[in-house]
Design a protein around this motif. Structure first.
Motif, PDB file in Angstrom:
ATOM      1  N   PRO A  50       0.713  -1.252  -0.204  1.00  0.00           N
ATOM      2  CA  PRO A  50      -0.079   0.173  -0.031  1.00  0.00           C
ATOM      3  C   PRO A  50       0.681   1.114   0.048  1.00  0.00           C
ATOM      4  CG  PRO A  50       0.041  -1.006   2.104  1.00  0.00           C
ATOM      5  CD  PRO A  50       0.862  -1.909   1.234  1.00  0.00           C
ATOM      6  N   CYS A  51       0.446   2.347  -0.556  1.00  0.00           N
ATOM      7  CA  CYS A  51       1.080   3.722  -0.518  1.00  0.00           C
ATOM      8  C   CYS A  51       0.056   4.662   0.343  1.00  0.00           C
ATOM      9  CB  CYS A  51       1.127   4.010  -1.894  1.00  0.00           C
ATOM     10  SG  CYS A  51      -0.467   4.706  -2.712  1.00  0.00           S
ATOM     11  N   THR A  52       0.799   5.692   0.782  1.00  0.00           N
ATOM     12  CA  THR A  52       0.104   6.633   1.455  1.00  0.00           C
ATOM     13  C   THR A  52      -0.871   7.746   0.790  1.00  0.00           C
ATOM     14  OG1 THR A  52       2.091   8.191   1.371  1.00  0.00           O
ATOM     15  CG2 THR A  52       2.083   6.562   3.210  1.00  0.00           C
ATOM     16  N   GLY A  53      -0.502   7.664  -0.553  1.00  0.00           N
ATOM     17  CA  GLY A  53      -1.411   8.624  -1.334  1.00  0.00           C
ATOM     18  C   GLY A  53      -2.221   7.978  -2.264  1.00  0.00           C
ATOM     19  N   GLN A  54      -2.297   8.261  -3.572  1.00  0.00           N
ATOM     20  CA  GLN A  54      -3.282   7.751  -4.411  1.00  0.00           C
ATOM     21  C   GLN A  54      -2.224   6.936  -5.496  1.00  0.00           C
ATOM     22  OE1 GLN A  54      -5.331  11.149  -6.518  1.00  0.00           O
ATOM     23  NE2 GLN A  54      -7.300  10.181  -5.368  1.00  0.00           N
ATOM     24  N   THR A  55      -2.975   5.914  -6.202  1.00  0.00           N
ATOM     25  CA  THR A  55      -2.653   5.066  -7.206  1.00  0.00           C
ATOM     26  C   THR A  55      -2.955   5.335  -8.496  1.00  0.00           C
ATOM     27  OG1 THR A  55      -2.466   3.116  -5.839  1.00  0.00           O
ATOM     28  CG2 THR A  55      -2.215   2.664  -8.010  1.00  0.00           C
ATOM     29  N   LEU A  56      -1.953   6.107  -9.287  1.00  0.00           N
ATOM     30  CA  LEU A  56      -2.478   6.508 -10.827  1.00  0.00           C
ATOM     31  C   LEU A  56      -1.974   5.534 -11.509  1.00  0.00           C
ATOM     32  CD1 LEU A  56      -1.377  10.278 -10.454  1.00  0.00           C
ATOM     33  CD2 LEU A  56      -3.482   9.341  -9.879  1.00  0.00           C
ATOM     34  N   ALA A  57      -2.852   4.926 -12.901  1.00  0.00           N
ATOM     35  CA  ALA A  57      -2.651   3.911 -13.518  1.00  0.00           C
ATOM     36  C   ALA A  57      -2.451   4.484 -14.965  1.00  0.00           C
ATOM     37  CB  ALA A  57      -3.831   2.829 -13.532  1.00  0.00           C
ATOM     38  N   ILE A  58      -1.522   3.984 -15.792  1.00  0.00           N
ATOM     39  CA  ILE A  58      -1.426   4.369 -17.044  1.00  0.00           C
ATOM     40  C   ILE A  58      -1.377   3.161 -17.926  1.00  0.00           C
ATOM     41  CG2 ILE A  58       0.403   5.145 -18.986  1.00  0.00           C
ATOM     42  CD1 ILE A  58       1.685   6.918 -16.739  1.00  0.00           C
ATOM     43  N   VAL A  59      -2.474   2.888 -18.766  1.00  0.00           N
ATOM     44  CA  VAL A  59      -2.813   1.559 -19.509  1.00  0.00           C
ATOM     45  C   VAL A  59      -2.745   1.580 -20.912  1.00  0.00           C
ATOM     46  CG1 VAL A  59      -5.133   1.811 -19.027  1.00  0.00           C
ATOM     47  CG2 VAL A  59      -4.254  -0.493 -19.290  1.00  0.00           C
ATOM     48  N   GLY A  60      -2.130   0.500 -21.543  1.00  0.00           N
ATOM     49  CA  GLY A  60      -2.285   0.581 -23.105  1.00  0.00           C
ATOM     50  C   GLY A  60      -2.564  -0.881 -23.396  1.00  0.00           C
TER      51      GLY A  60
ATOM     52  N   ASP B 206      -7.009   4.579  -8.267  1.00  0.00           N
ATOM     53  CA  ASP B 206      -7.708   5.937  -8.155  1.00  0.00           C
ATOM     54  C   ASP B 206      -7.715   6.893  -9.335  1.00  0.00           C
ATOM     55  OD1 ASP B 206      -8.065   5.485  -5.218  1.00  0.00           O
ATOM     56  OD2 ASP B 206      -5.707   5.645  -5.386  1.00  0.00           O
ATOM     57  N   GLY B 207      -6.855   6.925 -10.393  1.00  0.00           N
ATOM     58  CA  GLY B 207      -6.990   7.820 -11.639  1.00  0.00           C
ATOM     59  C   GLY B 207      -6.419   7.176 -12.436  1.00  0.00           C
ATOM     60  N   TRP B 208      -7.157   7.341 -13.572  1.00  0.00           N
ATOM     61  CA  TRP B 208      -6.648   6.550 -14.999  1.00  0.00           C
ATOM     62  C   TRP B 208      -6.240   7.500 -16.124  1.00  0.00           C
ATOM     63  CZ3 TRP B 208      -7.034   1.018 -15.221  1.00  0.00           C
ATOM     64  CH2 TRP B 208      -7.547   0.469 -14.219  1.00  0.00           C
ATOM     65  N   TYR B 209      -5.450   6.904 -16.755  1.00  0.00           N
ATOM     66  CA  TYR B 209      -4.857   7.501 -18.005  1.00  0.00           C
ATOM     67  C   TYR B 209      -4.729   6.247 -19.194  1.00  0.00           C
ATOM     68  CZ  TYR B 209      -3.372  11.302 -14.990  1.00  0.00           C
ATOM     69  OH  TYR B 209      -3.371  12.150 -14.104  1.00  0.00           O
TER      70      TYR B 209
ATOM     71  N   VAL C  71     -17.977   1.433 -16.606  1.00  0.00           N
ATOM     72  CA  VAL C  71     -18.154   0.998 -15.297  1.00  0.00           C
ATOM     73  C   VAL C  71     -17.965   2.231 -14.474  1.00  0.00           C
ATOM     74  CG1 VAL C  71     -17.238  -1.354 -15.607  1.00  0.00           C
ATOM     75  CG2 VAL C  71     -15.800   0.405 -15.197  1.00  0.00           C
ATOM     76  N   GLY C  72     -18.347   3.481 -14.913  1.00  0.00           N
ATOM     77  CA  GLY C  72     -18.554   4.570 -14.308  1.00  0.00           C
ATOM     78  C   GLY C  72     -17.203   5.448 -14.033  1.00  0.00           C
ATOM     79  N   ILE C  73     -16.040   5.157 -14.728  1.00  0.00           N
ATOM     80  CA  ILE C  73     -14.820   5.692 -14.607  1.00  0.00           C
ATOM     81  C   ILE C  73     -14.303   6.495 -15.652  1.00  0.00           C
ATOM     82  CG2 ILE C  73     -12.276   5.217 -14.156  1.00  0.00           C
ATOM     83  CD1 ILE C  73     -13.288   2.550 -12.957  1.00  0.00           C
ATOM     84  N   GLN C  74     -13.947   7.799 -15.182  1.00  0.00           N
ATOM     85  CA  GLN C  74     -13.610   8.691 -16.449  1.00  0.00           C
ATOM     86  C   GLN C  74     -11.891   8.525 -16.381  1.00  0.00           C
ATOM     87  OE1 GLN C  74     -15.421  10.707 -18.358  1.00  0.00           O
ATOM     88  NE2 GLN C  74     -17.166   9.488 -17.301  1.00  0.00           N
ATOM     89  N   ALA C  75     -11.427   8.380 -17.721  1.00  0.00           N
ATOM     90  CA  ALA C  75     -10.018   8.572 -17.771  1.00  0.00           C
ATOM     91  C   ALA C  75      -9.662   9.670 -18.680  1.00  0.00           C
ATOM     92  CB  ALA C  75      -9.739   7.132 -18.404  1.00  0.00           C
ATOM     93  N   ALA C  76      -8.499  10.012 -18.405  1.00  0.00           N
ATOM     94  CA  ALA C  76      -7.670  10.840 -19.414  1.00  0.00           C
ATOM     95  C   ALA C  76      -6.851  10.241 -20.574  1.00  0.00           C
ATOM     96  CB  ALA C  76      -6.714  11.626 -18.633  1.00  0.00           C
ATOM     97  N   THR C  77      -7.307  10.569 -21.629  1.00  0.00           N
ATOM     98  CA  THR C  77      -6.785   9.796 -23.063  1.00  0.00           C
ATOM     99  C   THR C  77      -5.349  10.595 -23.384  1.00  0.00           C
ATOM    100  OG1 THR C  77      -8.080  11.296 -24.403  1.00  0.00           O
ATOM    101  CG2 THR C  77      -9.025   9.273 -23.752  1.00  0.00           C
ATOM    102  N   CYS C  78      -4.567   9.841 -23.545  1.00  0.00           N
ATOM    103  CA  CYS C  78      -3.219  10.397 -24.097  1.00  0.00           C
ATOM    104  C   CYS C  78      -2.763   9.554 -25.439  1.00  0.00           C
ATOM    105  CB  CYS C  78      -1.936  10.065 -22.941  1.00  0.00           C
ATOM    106  SG  CYS C  78      -2.586  10.756 -21.345  1.00  0.00           S
ATOM    107  N   PRO C  79      -2.119  10.374 -26.221  1.00  0.00           N
ATOM    108  CA  PRO C  79      -1.524   9.919 -27.659  1.00  0.00           C
ATOM    109  C   PRO C  79      -0.471   8.863 -27.423  1.00  0.00           C
ATOM    110  CG  PRO C  79      -0.570  11.848 -27.143  1.00  0.00           C
ATOM    111  CD  PRO C  79      -1.425  11.793 -26.165  1.00  0.00           C
TER     112      PRO C  79
END
Length: 448
Positions: A326-336, A355-358, A380-388
């Motif tokens: 576990p971490c003390t803050g948030q988990t940000l995921a980058i997926v392709g 907690d946040g998606w790219y 599934v109700g999650i908003q993600a930031a899209t990246c090139p």
């Protein structure tokens, strides 16, 4: 090695680009072509011990454990794995070192001359090159990782002295079948009559069990023929006649790696009459085994974790590892992910720990766009930031991250590879663990 007077190409990149177009299909399962060329190269059988490793996930880890333990026991070891992360050369290693460009080019030229009018796929060319190079180096043991399935995969042209199936789950269903039974049947195809056949899946499907029985293999199942257990800061392994206590935890992260290490030990013990290894070599190998891009951790004020989990089974293992760390803050995921992967299943395994998606776009004929992945998350109700691309996503996530957060880059090899390739200090040319000081200082990761 014999030299070819007029090789077709002078550079490795040229050879590989040509191999990608030589055969009319990128993937065509079957053993006839590769067996014929292998026979032309060497009519006489090879002398080394062959170990074939198949399965949905865990193949690379098991090869890494086998390689490290055998080398610690002073055997000369060849290892053939796929896909590569940064350089094609990673696929063929001798005593942990990747084969150089010139040697690969010479070997490809020899195979090209031997094949004559036989068309080979990219993977078949690579498999033949590995077998040729292992013979030339006179390795004692050749470790061969299955590329796809098992029964009709190119590495199955070799009659393995022992074969290990790590796990059976849904992947490549268009080639292997819609559920675990036909997939298990295909993977059991690497087993051989009268020879050790290890299965590390705790719930092996009937397709694998039936095929192993019909073939007359010496089947060994985890929980029945060998077992393992965590014991404090270590673990133990045992079968009906042998036990190893107080083994060090593998350097590869995750509880599932104990299962992979235990399967590797079962495989080696099954060959003890030909490849004896002592407890010291086992302990050293467990501590030395490394495989890039598998829950690879780069610590810092913001921690980065890179993992090539690209199917639901691997994604569940990634989620378990994140819960264990576990971490003390948030988990940000980058997926392709590639278009032929189960994006819904992969994302479902990780929604509770992220907690946040790219999302990122992967180019090529099998590619999937960032927008298409974002739609899966939106369902599934999650908003993600899209990246090139993955690097753009890393830059965005790095700007958003706060001390105590972590960033997880995962999915296809094509997602993780460019992130590592952008780091000037990073190397996958040796499977030895990074030495002290090789990792970047806090604030230097990642570099662009």
């Amino acid at each position: 090695m014999d030299t070819i007077s007029h090789p077709r190409f002078a550079t490795l990149n040229d050879w590989l680009s040509w191999q990608e177009t030589l055969h009319p299909r990128a993937i065509e399962l079957g053993l006839e072509r590769v067996r014929e060329v292998l026979q032309r190269l060497h009519p006489e059988p090879a002398l080394q011990v062959f170990i074939t490793v198949g399965g949905t996930n865990g193949k690379g880890s098991c090869v890494a454990f086998l390689d490290a333990i055998l080398r610690a026991a002073d055997y000369t070891v060849g290892a053939y794995t796929s896909p590569h992360l940064l350089r094609y050369n990673e696929r063929i290693r001798i005593n942990g070192a990747a084969v150089d460009d010139a040697t690969l080019c010479q070997t490809f030229a020899r195979i090209d001359a031997a094949r004559a009018d036989i068309s080979l796929t990219y993977f078949e060319f690579g498999t033949l090159a590995a077998l040729e190079l292992f013979r030339q180096a006179n390795v004692a043991v050749a470790l061969l990782e299955v590329g796809l399935g098992g029964r009709l995969d190119a590495v199955n042209c070799v009659d393995a002295d022992a074969a290990l199936v790590t796990s059976i789950d849904l992947d490549h269903t268009e080639w292997l079948g819609p559920d675990r039974d036909p997939i298990g049947y295909e993977k059991a195809g690497i087993y051989r009559p009268g020879r050790p056949a290890i299965c590390a899946d705790p719930q092996p499907p009937a397709g694998l069990l039936d095929q192993a029985r019909k073939m007359g293999t010496h089947l060994q199942l985890v929980g029945r023929d060998y077992a393992f257990a965590r014991t404090g800061q270590g673990w133990r392994w045992w079968n009906s006649t042998l036990q190893f206590d107080d083994l060090p935890l593998p350097t590869l992260v995750g509880d599932h790696q104990l299962g992979n290490a235990a399967a590797a030990l079962a495989t080696l013990i099954s060959l003890a009459d030909r490849l004896p290894v002592n407890a010291a070599a086992i302990r050293t190998g467990l501590a030395m085994a490394r495989i890039p891009g598998r829950f690879e951790i780069f610590p810092g004020t913001v921690e980065w974790i890179l993992d090539v989990a690209h199917n639901p089974h691997a994604a569940r293992a990634l989620a378990a590892n994140l819960r264990e760390r576990p971490c003390t803050g948030q988990t940000l995921a980058i997926v392709g992910l590639l278009a032929d992967k189960d994006a819904e299943g992969v994302i479902a395994a990780l929604t509770e720990v992220v907690d946040g998606w790219y999302t990122v776009t992967l180019d090529g004929p099998r590619g999937r766009t960032a927008t298409e992945l974002a739609i899966v998350l939106q369902a599934v109700g999650i908003q993600a930031a899209t990246c090139p691309d993955a690097l753009a996503a890393c830059r965005s996530a790095k700007r958003a991250a706060k001390p105590g957060d972590r960033i997880v880059v995962f999915g296809s090899f094509h997602t993780v590879a460019p992130v590592l390739a952008a780091q000037p200090w990073y190397s996958v040319d040796s499977l030895s663990p990074p030495r002290e000081g090789q990792h970047p200082r806090d604030g230097q990761w990642p570099q662009w």
